[in-house]
Write an enzyme that holds these catalytic residues in place. Structure first.
Site, PDB file in Angstrom:
ATOM      1  N   ARG A   1      10.261 -14.435  -3.734  1.00 13.01           N
ATOM      2  CA  ARG A   1       9.332 -15.432  -3.184  1.00 13.01           C
ATOM      3  C   ARG A   1       8.868 -16.365  -4.280  1.00 13.01           C
ATOM      4  O   ARG A   1       8.224 -15.930  -5.245  1.00 13.01           O
ATOM      5  CB  ARG A   1       8.107 -14.728  -2.578  1.00 13.01           C
TER       6      ARG A   1
ATOM      7  N   SER B   1       3.929  -7.106   7.790  1.00 12.54           N
ATOM      8  CA  SER B   1       3.959  -8.061   8.903  1.00 12.54           C
ATOM      9  C   SER B   1       5.173  -7.749   9.745  1.00 12.54           C
ATOM     10  O   SER B   1       6.219  -7.356   9.215  1.00 12.54           O
ATOM     11  CB  SER B   1       4.114  -9.499   8.398  1.00 12.54           C
TER      12      SER B   1
ATOM     13  N   ARG C   1       2.641  -3.370  -2.433  1.00 16.69           N
ATOM     14  CA  ARG C   1       1.316  -3.511  -1.814  1.00 16.69           C
ATOM     15  C   ARG C   1       0.768  -2.160  -1.369  1.00 16.69           C
ATOM     16  O   ARG C   1      -0.405  -1.863  -1.555  1.00 16.69           O
ATOM     17  CB  ARG C   1       1.416  -4.418  -0.584  1.00 16.69           C
TER      18      ARG C   1
HETATM   19  O1  4AD Z   1       4.601 -10.876   5.526  1.00 17.43           O
HETATM   20  P1  4AD Z   1       6.009 -11.055   5.038  1.00 17.43           P
HETATM   21  O2  4AD Z   1       6.346 -12.327   4.382  1.00 17.43           O
HETATM   22  O3  4AD Z   1       6.945 -10.807   6.293  1.00 17.43           O
HETATM   23  C1  4AD Z   1       8.321 -10.829   6.266  1.00 17.43           C
HETATM   24  O4  4AD Z   1       8.991 -10.890   5.255  1.00 17.43           O
HETATM   25  C2  4AD Z   1       8.957 -10.674   7.592  1.00 17.43           C
HETATM   26  N1  4AD Z   1      10.406 -10.897   7.490  1.00 17.43           N
HETATM   27  C3  4AD Z   1       8.676  -9.306   8.096  1.00 17.43           C
HETATM   28  C4  4AD Z   1       9.215  -9.094   9.426  1.00 17.43           C
HETATM   29  O5  4AD Z   1      10.059  -8.222   9.607  1.00 17.43           O
HETATM   30  N2  4AD Z   1       8.726  -9.810  10.383  1.00 17.43           N
HETATM   31  O6  4AD Z   1       6.358  -9.871   4.048  1.00 17.43           O
HETATM   32  C5  4AD Z   1       6.250  -8.524   4.463  1.00 17.43           C
HETATM   33  C6  4AD Z   1       5.409  -7.746   3.480  1.00 17.43           C
HETATM   34  C7  4AD Z   1       3.984  -8.248   3.306  1.00 17.43           C
HETATM   35  O7  4AD Z   1       3.125  -7.751   4.296  1.00 17.43           O
HETATM   36  C8  4AD Z   1       3.654  -7.698   1.940  1.00 17.43           C
HETATM   37  O8  4AD Z   1       3.361  -6.320   2.008  1.00 17.43           O
HETATM   38  C9  4AD Z   1       4.974  -7.856   1.198  1.00 17.43           C
HETATM   39  O9  4AD Z   1       5.983  -7.857   2.173  1.00 17.43           O
HETATM   40  N3  4AD Z   1       4.999  -9.131   0.460  1.00 17.43           N
HETATM   41  C10 4AD Z   1       4.520  -9.289  -0.787  1.00 17.43           C
HETATM   42  N4  4AD Z   1       3.949  -8.431  -1.627  1.00 17.43           N
HETATM   43  C11 4AD Z   1       3.574  -8.894  -2.839  1.00 17.43           C
HETATM   44  N5  4AD Z   1       3.754 -10.166  -3.250  1.00 17.43           N
HETATM   45  C12 4AD Z   1       4.319 -11.078  -2.435  1.00 17.43           C
HETATM   46  N6  4AD Z   1       4.505 -12.324  -2.851  1.00 17.43           N
HETATM   47  C13 4AD Z   1       4.734 -10.642  -1.130  1.00 17.43           C
HETATM   48  N7  4AD Z   1       5.342 -11.251  -0.084  1.00 17.43           N
HETATM   49  C14 4AD Z   1       5.483 -10.313   0.863  1.00 17.43           C
HETATM   50 MG    MG Z   2       2.842 -11.444   6.266  1.00 12.34          MG
END
Ligand code: 4AD
Ligand code: MG
Length: 432
Positions: free
Chosen positions: A213, A359, A407
């Site tokens: 990311r 999420s 997390r």
């Molecule tokens: O909320 P996110 O972005 O959701 C998805 O990636 C979707 N594809 C999920 C789905 O199946 N709908 O990322 C999911 C989780 C977050 O809730 C968080 O726990 C972790 O990934 N996450 C991070 N943790 C730390 N730093 C970051 N920059 C993160 N981005 C996501």
């Molecule tokens: Mg999310």
């Protein structure tokens, strides 16, 4: 090289010959008496040498040792109530396997505190500290527990590409890379691929994935490279089916962490395992709870860090550490999110002590609706042709989630995300 780890040596072994190997944690020289503390993966043991009793060669070698050098010791176990754990080793032979330079870049015995940057710059030494290595042992255990839980629930583990042609979550937070003569990106998540898997017939899949990311955050809860349990399942009625799996998974992982007795005692921590079922709050209800505490969030917006934290406190007061938020506004969620009605979606988040750890939701499986939502989000359809195609020839209803391992770990132990990732990647850190 060794017959035992230090921790396996006990008083019952008095007189036995053993071989140990590890790092020189401490050296104390009292003239006629020399003490070494040897550290290995599992703990410490005292090695005691005496002038007149210990071989001269061994005594000379001890004099030449530097702290943190790696040694191999052959010796006899001796009961001694004055030694730690009532045992010590009388050395017969010592070999230096690797000599450590001095001064050391980091004090492993922790007599001197180091800041986070110094620690991360010297992570290979930082992890030598028992309370730091304990974190990564717990991490390994919860990943194992999560994997076993999902395999037990009939999920198939997959591996999806990390070099991809389009942003999997939409948006601009992607790292472009050069792929021969074309532009490519590091995958933000396996989202597109795990969804395509739903049309293959392998209708329950998961991956322990790395997300990349390019978010310009600088917080204690964001990194630019993260690990997650990423899952997708088909033939669901709605998002509740997905939430049930997430509930089982996350509780199995927290339970496993709570069973890591040795590690938790080194960390001086206890872990409370939340009870099933995990509360499922509606988005609107969450806005109300926050408003009651003076935090107004306009309908349609996602929770900011401050309100996530506040919600964590509100829920804590109600005796809940972990809670779902469901029925999110459709437009606040990614393009693949299944709408429930005009405004609401079938997307949810999972909060744990005031931080989003997951999420997920039900996805759109209708080709036309999906194409429409891509357009709504101003995403170029051409880049998604390969993905859209899998929705045209038999795509069952499906949903899934991503559960951040970093997390979850940080919330389990109440520390910064950098503590639970071996070599964290943030805006300022690309090495080690
Ligand atoms: O909320 P996110 O972005 O959701 C998805 O990636 C979707 N594809 C999920 C789905 O199946 N709908 O990322 C999911 C989780 C977050 O809730 C968080 O726990 C972790 O990934 N996450 C991070 N943790 C730390 N730093 C970051 N920059 C993160 N981005 C996501
Ligand atoms: Mg999310």
């Amino acid at each position: 090289m060794r017959t035992h780890y230090s921790i396996k040596i006990n008083q019952g072994m008095d007189g036995e010959e053993v071989k140990l190997a590890g790092w020189v944690h401490e050296i104390r020289d009292l003239g006629n008496l020399k003490f070494l503390v040897l550290r290995d993966r599992e703990g410490f043991i005292q090695i005691t040498a005496k002038k007149g009793e210990t071989d001269e060669k061994v005594l000379r070698l001890i004099d030449s040792l530097s702290k943190e050098s790696v040694i191999e010791v052959k010796g006899r176990v001796k009961k001694n109530e004055k030694a730690p754990r009532g045992i010590e080793i009388f050395p017969v032979e010592i070999h230096i396997l690797s000599k450590a330079d001095s001064p050391l870049p980091l004090d492993v015995t922790q007599k001197v505190d180091a800041d986070m940057d110094t620690r991360l710059n010297n992570r290979f030494m930082d992890v030598r500290k028992p309370h730091i290595s304990a974190i990564f042992r717990i991490r390994s255990r919860i990943i194992k527990a999560g994997r076993e839980f999902l395999l037990g629930e009939n999920f198939i583990e997959i591996t999806s590409p990390k070099i991809i042609a389009s942003a999997s979550e939409g948006g601009t937070d992607v790292f472009p890379i050069s792929y021969f003569n074309r532009e490519a990106f590091l995958a933000q998540s396996p989202q597109l691929y795990k969804q395509m898997m739903m049309s293959t017939g392998l209708d329950r899949v998961f991956e322990i994935a790395t997300y990349f990311r390019a978010e310009e955050h600088d917080t204690r809860r964001h990194l630019n490279e993260v690990s997650a349990f990423d899952l997708e399942m088909a033939f669901i009625r709605d998002e509740e089916d997905v939430m049930n799996v997430l509930e089982g998974l996350v509780l199995a992982m927290i339970k496993e962490a709570s069973l890591c007795e040795r590690e938790l005692s080194v960390l001086k921590q206890e872990i409370e395992v939340p009870k099933k079922p995990i509360k499922r709050l509606n988005y609107e209800h969450v806005l109300e709870l926050l408003a009651r505490e003076g935090k107004e969030i306009p309908w349609g917006e996602d929770l900011d860090t401050e309100s996530e934290k506040l919600l964590g406190e509100i829920m804590r007061d109600q005796g809940e550490d972990i809670y779902f938020i469901k029925g999110y506004p459709t437009d606040a969620k990614p393009f693949y999110t299944m709408p429930k009605d005009e405004k609401h979606s079938r997307a949810f988040d999972l909060g744990y002590k005031g931080v989003e750890i997951s999420s997920g939701g039900q996805r759109i499986h209708d080709y036309n609706l999906l194409a429409e939502r891509l357009e709504f989000h101003n995403i170029e359809r051409e880049n998604f042709t390969f993905y859209l195609k899998s929705f045209r020839y038999g795509m069952p209803p499906h949903g899934g989630f991503g559960l951040g391992i970093d997390r979850l770990m940080m919330q389990l132990l109440g520390v910064s995300i950098r503590e639970v990732v071996l070599f964290p990647r943030d805006r300022h850190r690309l090495t080690p």
